[in-house]
Design an enzyme around this catalytic site. Structure first.
Site, PDB file in Angstrom:
ATOM      1  N   ARG A  59       0.871  -1.172   0.000  1.00  0.00           N
ATOM      2  CA  ARG A  59       0.000   0.000   0.000  1.00  0.00           C
ATOM      3  C   ARG A  59       0.910   1.224   0.000  1.00  0.00           C
ATOM      4  O   ARG A  59       1.666   1.439   0.927  1.00  0.00           O
ATOM      5  CB  ARG A  59      -0.902   0.014   1.226  1.00  0.00           C
ATOM      6  CG  ARG A  59      -1.924  -1.118   1.253  1.00  0.00           C
ATOM      7  CD  ARG A  59      -2.751  -1.048   2.542  1.00  0.00           C
ATOM      8  NE  ARG A  59      -3.673  -2.139   2.661  1.00  0.00           N
ATOM      9  CZ  ARG A  59      -4.979  -2.061   2.392  1.00  0.00           C
ATOM     10  NH1 ARG A  59      -5.501  -0.928   1.971  1.00  0.00           N
ATOM     11  NH2 ARG A  59      -5.755  -3.117   2.556  1.00  0.00           N
ATOM     12  N   HIS A  62       2.036   7.034  -0.787  1.00  0.00           N
ATOM     13  CA  HIS A  62       1.038   8.096  -0.841  1.00  0.00           C
ATOM     14  C   HIS A  62       1.458   9.339  -0.060  1.00  0.00           C
ATOM     15  O   HIS A  62       2.178   9.251   0.921  1.00  0.00           O
ATOM     16  CB  HIS A  62      -0.292   7.608  -0.260  1.00  0.00           C
ATOM     17  CG  HIS A  62      -0.774   6.339  -0.887  1.00  0.00           C
ATOM     18  ND1 HIS A  62      -1.338   5.317  -0.164  1.00  0.00           N
ATOM     19  CD2 HIS A  62      -0.793   5.920  -2.172  1.00  0.00           C
ATOM     20  CE1 HIS A  62      -1.680   4.339  -0.967  1.00  0.00           C
ATOM     21  NE2 HIS A  62      -1.352   4.674  -2.197  1.00  0.00           N
ATOM     22  N   TYR A 132      -2.990   4.315  11.386  1.00  0.00           N
ATOM     23  CA  TYR A 132      -2.198   5.534  11.390  1.00  0.00           C
ATOM     24  C   TYR A 132      -3.059   6.751  11.692  1.00  0.00           C
ATOM     25  O   TYR A 132      -4.210   6.831  11.323  1.00  0.00           O
ATOM     26  CB  TYR A 132      -1.372   5.706  10.113  1.00  0.00           C
ATOM     27  CG  TYR A 132      -2.111   5.583   8.813  1.00  0.00           C
ATOM     28  CD1 TYR A 132      -2.586   6.711   8.154  1.00  0.00           C
ATOM     29  CD2 TYR A 132      -2.326   4.336   8.236  1.00  0.00           C
ATOM     30  CE1 TYR A 132      -3.254   6.593   6.949  1.00  0.00           C
ATOM     31  CE2 TYR A 132      -2.994   4.216   7.034  1.00  0.00           C
ATOM     32  CZ  TYR A 132      -3.462   5.359   6.396  1.00  0.00           C
ATOM     33  OH  TYR A 132      -4.129   5.242   5.206  1.00  0.00           O
TER      34      TYR A 132
END
Length: 182
Positions: A59, A62, A132
């Protein structure tokens, strides 16, 4: 909370300061005062969690551009994840450098990812859950990314990438843009 520098400007590994007794341990995972005493952004407007059923799930990488650039503090709640940040701040002495570490529930360590850095992780076990904290709300129009295997960064992933979204696979080659600036 225990703070250890990562070698990337403004990025920290945050460890637990465990108070142990016969019941187990107690520890703070977030404290506004301790973050602020280190000059770190203590805002927390969202807490996100992601469960990845398969080892080898990637993932990232970003980030959000200004004015929605965000700080992230990532912690693994289940399984294990190799957590990575890339410094995308051209004014930083560590511009284009990356840092990675393995997060597990047992270690309790967290990665503090400053504004202007991309963030992502690779799951190392099945059923890995990462949580997170973010300092800004998610803003779809500010959401950007860089490719996990872009030669501009040369990240050394510790395991094979088996599952990745089409969007994360297809970020273009990194070219510095003023829109990354925070």
């Amino acid at each position: 909370m225990k703070f250890t520098e990562t070698g990337i400007s403004g990025a920290w590994v945050i460890g637990l300061d465990k108070r142990v007794d016969e019941r187990g341990y107690f520890a703070r995972v977030w404290c506004q005062r301790e973050l602020e005493n280190r000059g770190l952004n203590s805002a927390c407007v969202q807490v996100n969690t992601a469960l990845s059923p398969k080892a080898g799930t990637l993932r990232g990488m970003h980030f959000q551009i200004a004015p929605d650039a965000e700080v992230k503090i990532a912690r693994c709640l289940r399984g294990a994840a190799f957590d990575v940040l890339i410094d995308l701040r051209p004014e930083s002495s560590t511009f284009r450098h990356w840092y990675g570490l393995t997060l597990t529930p047992e270690s309790g360590e967290m990665l503090y990812v400053p504004e202007g850095c991309a963030h992502g992780y690779l799951t190392l076990t099945d059923e890995t859950e990462v949580m997170y904290f973010t300092s800004r709300f998610y803003a779809a129009n500010a959401a950007k990314g860089v490719r996990h295997n872009d030669p501009a960064f040369d990240i050394e992933w510790p395991a094979e990438i088996r599952v990745i979204s089409g969007a994360d696979k297809s970020w273009p080659d990194f070219q510095f843009s003023k829109e990354i600036n925070t």
